[in-house]
Design an enzyme around this catalytic site. Sequence first.
Site, PDB file in Angstrom:
ATOM      1  N   CYS A   2       0.867  -1.174   0.000  1.00 49.63           N
ATOM      2  CA  CYS A   2       0.000   0.000   0.000  1.00 49.63           C
ATOM      3  C   CYS A   2       0.904   1.225   0.000  1.00 49.63           C
ATOM      4  O   CYS A   2       2.088   1.136   0.295  1.00 49.63           O
ATOM      5  CB  CYS A   2      -0.869   0.033   1.244  1.00 49.63           C
ATOM      6  SG  CYS A   2      -1.869  -1.442   1.451  1.00 49.63           S
ATOM      7  N   ARG A  27       1.641   1.184  -6.042  1.00 48.18           N
ATOM      8  CA  ARG A  27       1.817   0.248  -4.923  1.00 48.18           C
ATOM      9  C   ARG A  27       0.538  -0.513  -4.584  1.00 48.18           C
ATOM     10  O   ARG A  27       0.568  -1.496  -3.840  1.00 48.18           O
ATOM     11  CB  ARG A  27       2.283   1.013  -3.679  1.00 48.18           C
ATOM     12  CG  ARG A  27       3.629   1.675  -3.865  1.00 48.18           C
ATOM     13  CD  ARG A  27       3.976   2.487  -2.653  1.00 48.18           C
ATOM     14  NE  ARG A  27       4.247   1.652  -1.507  1.00 48.18           N
ATOM     15  CZ  ARG A  27       5.438   1.193  -1.173  1.00 48.18           C
ATOM     16  NH1 ARG A  27       6.490   1.519  -1.885  1.00 48.18           N
ATOM     17  NH2 ARG A  27       5.597   0.434  -0.115  1.00 48.18           N
ATOM     18  N   TRP A  74      -3.666  -1.959  -1.383  1.00 48.22           N
ATOM     19  CA  TRP A  74      -3.653  -3.274  -2.033  1.00 48.22           C
ATOM     20  C   TRP A  74      -4.103  -4.238  -0.942  1.00 48.22           C
ATOM     21  O   TRP A  74      -3.394  -4.472   0.029  1.00 48.22           O
ATOM     22  CB  TRP A  74      -2.249  -3.607  -2.528  1.00 48.22           C
ATOM     23  CG  TRP A  74      -2.206  -4.873  -3.333  1.00 48.22           C
ATOM     24  CD1 TRP A  74      -2.536  -5.022  -4.650  1.00 48.22           C
ATOM     25  CD2 TRP A  74      -1.798  -6.162  -2.875  1.00 48.22           C
ATOM     26  NE1 TRP A  74      -2.353  -6.336  -5.027  1.00 48.22           N
ATOM     27  CE2 TRP A  74      -1.904  -7.053  -3.966  1.00 48.22           C
ATOM     28  CE3 TRP A  74      -1.353  -6.658  -1.651  1.00 48.22           C
ATOM     29  CZ2 TRP A  74      -1.582  -8.403  -3.877  1.00 48.22           C
ATOM     30  CZ3 TRP A  74      -1.034  -8.007  -1.560  1.00 48.22           C
ATOM     31  CH2 TRP A  74      -1.147  -8.867  -2.664  1.00 48.22           C
ATOM     32  N   ASN A  98       0.615   0.372   5.921  1.00 48.33           N
ATOM     33  CA  ASN A  98       1.106  -0.490   4.845  1.00 48.33           C
ATOM     34  C   ASN A  98       1.755  -1.695   5.515  1.00 48.33           C
ATOM     35  O   ASN A  98       2.616  -1.526   6.370  1.00 48.33           O
ATOM     36  CB  ASN A  98       2.141   0.292   4.012  1.00 48.33           C
ATOM     37  CG  ASN A  98       2.947  -0.597   3.095  1.00 48.33           C
ATOM     38  OD1 ASN A  98       2.463  -1.625   2.622  1.00 48.33           O
ATOM     39  ND2 ASN A  98       4.188  -0.210   2.846  1.00 48.33           N
ATOM     40  N   GLY A  99       1.354  -2.902   5.137  1.00 47.17           N
ATOM     41  CA  GLY A  99       1.971  -4.093   5.736  1.00 47.17           C
ATOM     42  C   GLY A  99       0.918  -5.009   6.335  1.00 47.17           C
ATOM     43  O   GLY A  99      -0.269  -4.918   5.994  1.00 47.17           O
ATOM     44  N   GLU A 480       9.601 -15.541 -18.763  1.00 44.18           N
ATOM     45  CA  GLU A 480       9.279 -14.119 -18.633  1.00 44.18           C
ATOM     46  C   GLU A 480       8.162 -13.708 -19.615  1.00 44.18           C
ATOM     47  O   GLU A 480       7.241 -12.981 -19.262  1.00 44.18           O
ATOM     48  CB  GLU A 480      10.553 -13.294 -18.854  1.00 44.18           C
ATOM     49  CG  GLU A 480      10.367 -11.795 -19.072  1.00 44.18           C
ATOM     50  CD  GLU A 480       9.802 -11.035 -17.882  1.00 44.18           C
ATOM     51  OE1 GLU A 480       9.585 -11.641 -16.817  1.00 44.18           O
ATOM     52  OE2 GLU A 480       9.532  -9.833 -18.030  1.00 44.18           O
ATOM     53  N   LYS A 484       4.659 -12.150 -18.380  1.00 47.08           N
ATOM     54  CA  LYS A 484       4.156 -10.852 -18.834  1.00 47.08           C
ATOM     55  C   LYS A 484       2.767 -11.004 -19.446  1.00 47.08           C
ATOM     56  O   LYS A 484       1.865 -10.212 -19.183  1.00 47.08           O
ATOM     57  CB  LYS A 484       5.071 -10.230 -19.903  1.00 47.08           C
ATOM     58  CG  LYS A 484       6.352  -9.632 -19.441  1.00 47.08           C
ATOM     59  CD  LYS A 484       6.209  -8.246 -18.843  1.00 47.08           C
ATOM     60  CE  LYS A 484       6.386  -8.319 -17.355  1.00 47.08           C
ATOM     61  NZ  LYS A 484       7.757  -8.423 -16.898  1.00 47.08           N
ATOM     62  N   GLU A 487       0.068 -11.782 -16.682  1.00 45.68           N
ATOM     63  CA  GLU A 487      -0.245 -10.706 -15.728  1.00 45.68           C
ATOM     64  C   GLU A 487      -0.949  -9.528 -16.399  1.00 45.68           C
ATOM     65  O   GLU A 487      -1.726  -8.831 -15.762  1.00 45.68           O
ATOM     66  CB  GLU A 487       0.997 -10.247 -14.955  1.00 45.68           C
ATOM     67  CG  GLU A 487       2.012  -9.475 -15.724  1.00 45.68           C
ATOM     68  CD  GLU A 487       3.200  -9.030 -14.863  1.00 45.68           C
ATOM     69  OE1 GLU A 487       3.003  -8.700 -13.694  1.00 45.68           O
ATOM     70  OE2 GLU A 487       4.328  -9.018 -15.381  1.00 45.68           O
ATOM     71  N   HIS A 503       8.406 -33.994 -22.541  1.00 45.41           N
ATOM     72  CA  HIS A 503       8.216 -34.671 -21.251  1.00 45.41           C
ATOM     73  C   HIS A 503       6.864 -34.332 -20.612  1.00 45.41           C
ATOM     74  O   HIS A 503       6.686 -34.510 -19.416  1.00 45.41           O
ATOM     75  CB  HIS A 503       9.361 -34.321 -20.301  1.00 45.41           C
ATOM     76  CG  HIS A 503      10.682 -34.774 -20.815  1.00 45.41           C
ATOM     77  ND1 HIS A 503      11.033 -36.110 -20.884  1.00 45.41           N
ATOM     78  CD2 HIS A 503      11.721 -34.089 -21.355  1.00 45.41           C
ATOM     79  CE1 HIS A 503      12.244 -36.222 -21.408  1.00 45.41           C
ATOM     80  NE2 HIS A 503      12.669 -35.007 -21.706  1.00 45.41           N
TER      81      HIS A 503
HETATM   82  C1  F6R Z   1       6.396  -8.908 -13.130  1.00 45.35           C
HETATM   83  C2  F6R Z   1       6.856  -8.147 -11.979  1.00 45.35           C
HETATM   84  C3  F6R Z   1       7.051  -8.866 -10.691  1.00 45.35           C
HETATM   85  C4  F6R Z   1       8.290  -8.322  -9.963  1.00 45.35           C
HETATM   86  C5  F6R Z   1       8.427  -8.980  -8.577  1.00 45.35           C
HETATM   87  C6  F6R Z   1       9.684  -8.528  -7.848  1.00 45.35           C
HETATM   88  O1  F6R Z   1       6.257  -8.095 -14.267  1.00 45.35           O
HETATM   89  O2  F6R Z   1       7.030  -6.964 -12.069  1.00 45.35           O
HETATM   90  O3  F6R Z   1       7.149 -10.236 -10.884  1.00 45.35           O
HETATM   91  O4  F6R Z   1       9.415  -8.574 -10.744  1.00 45.35           O
HETATM   92  O5  F6R Z   1       7.318  -8.659  -7.805  1.00 45.35           O
HETATM   93  O6  F6R Z   1       9.675  -7.165  -7.583  1.00 45.35           O
HETATM   94  P1  F6R Z   1      11.007  -6.403  -7.217  1.00 45.35           P
HETATM   95  O7  F6R Z   1      11.891  -6.441  -8.423  1.00 45.35           O
HETATM   96  O8  F6R Z   1      10.592  -5.009  -6.866  1.00 45.35           O
HETATM   97  O9  F6R Z   1      11.646  -7.130  -6.074  1.00 45.35           O
END
Ligand code: F6R
Length: 608
Positions: A2, A27, A74, A98-99, A480, A484, A487, A503
């Site tokens: 957050c 955030r 969040w 936040n937390g 990756e 992408k 998400e 496999h």
């Molecule tokens: C995917 C993405 C996340 C971050 C992950 C780590 O597009 O952005 O998977 O890579 O949450 O975040 P950081 O790099 O801030 O530790």
Amino acid sequence: MCGIVGIIGKQPVAPLLVDALKRLEYRGYDSAGIATLDAGLIKRRRAEGKLINLENLLGNDPLSGNTGIGHTRWATHGVPNETNAHPHQTEKLAIVHNGIIENFRELRDELIADGYNFVTETDTEAVAHLITRSMDNGLDPRSAVSQNLERLEGAFAIGILFKGEENLIIAARRGAPLAIGYGEGEMYLGSDAIALSPFTNVLSYLEDGDWAAITSGGVEIHDVSGGRVQREKQVTVASSVMVDKGNYRHFMLKEIYEQPEVISHTLSHYLDFATSSTRFPKELPFDFANLDRIAISACGTAYLAGLVSKYWFERYARVPVDIDIASEFRYREMPLAKGGLSLFISQSGETADTLAALRYCRAQGQHIGSVVNVRESTMARESDAIFQTLAGPEIGVASTKALTCQLSVLASMAVAVGRAKGVLSGQQEEKLVHNLSEAPKFANQALKLEQEIQKIAGDLAKVKHVLYLGRDTNYPLALEGALKLKELSYIHAEGYAAGELKHGPIALIDEDMPVIVIAPHDKIFDKTVSNMQEVAARGGRIILITDRTGAAKASMDTEHTLIMPDMPDILTPLIYSIPAQLLAYHTAVFMGTDVDQPRNLAKSVTVE
Ligand code: F6R
């Protein structure tokens, strides 16, 4: 997770709070709210959903008051609705958090037994009532907060406003970041420097266990033992200009297009192009020449950057790498030799799991290195050596330019370690540095393929499942690409090492299944061609991302072949990231999803 902001100002703060929340929305964006003090009384407005809803609410029903706090959420405890939105309020105070408060159930039961009435499903409300109870028992705000902090378990950053106290905000942090900003007769509180960038660039970062009483005249900081402490004032380079979308439709697209520049900026920090050699600080607390093992830990895309670097460290430096997803690593109780190097990779430098892994390694007597983008982050501050990525603020929730900058640092480091250990000759170092120096040029060429990628995305937007395949350093890239796509577009996607296809996943192949093969023409290209043939034989739809030589040699019927420039092997994971990003971006645009803020996600995951 957050975002938090607080202001003690000389003018009405509601518009300033909303402005700061806009820069924190990355955030979390489930709901947002602000509270101000108006003639000593706490007033608040909260709205479910994006910040625009709060802005509209404030347009119809404004808030006055020169002191206030704000929050963008969040959700962790309780659904994202208005009731669960912060600030949470009691008769005496309003709080933003936040937390996660891990022992909130126990606290809530105790407070309910004492007659306190809970109206939300959040963990935060327990903190609000806990402090209120101490104030009901006669304590002043400072004592009430400081006395109760030790009751809280978990990671948190909080900001609190008190009824009748126009000139006071109390803040506390444990495990989540919090910065105090200094103005002229005005003071600020924020989750990061960017939030406060239009107001001030002079900041102090609270350390774990600190709490602070902020007034218009300054701040009084106490550490975990309760004693008064000074935290260094720093001038930050975070600028609000950098968080502007410019002429781009989305932050993500802008950040994709920034890559040639930020890759170049990052590489030139670690490589000397004039002498074609690597340049890492001489005064590191460990010697590259003596490294005999590296443990790498990270999450999400940053983890995948680490996975690519495993190939590089082992290939160019002959140093074995243990790599783990941080959430697994931290509980795996991995034995680590004292004095070894543990490397952590993170855009934000605040990811809770990565930070916990870092602390585990510190306790094992490891040297701690971090590849981070945010220099003022907790991870950077807890590291012995910081290898900063110079990507600038990344606002789009999906990581793009941070990844390619992480890869830039890690490739440079692998070459530097290889040279220091005598695995690479001076000539080999020169060649690899020259190869890396060409990354910005190839990144520009990859961006020119956007229109063609848009066409492929139009087709992908119609399917339910996609498979990505790659080998060697392009295997992490297949993971990756799939990450992408899912998400951003919410299409189910899986990444596999191409050799693993037979496999199991080959059972999925049919005429509805696009298979995206990331296959530059390298030493194992022919193996990947065999895997493509296996797909073609089962009616699978192949989308091949390769180079001119690869396209000529594959001589296969594909649904699409995207032709990248021919480039040295060390560059392919960096440059092939770009079509993978553009493909996910345009598919999401076709699907009409929220590209910069996909559902259920947050930019910085500061909870476990
Ligand atoms: C995917 C993405 C996340 C971050 C992950 C780590 O597009 O952005 O998977 O890579 O949450 O975040 P950081 O790099 O801030 O530790």
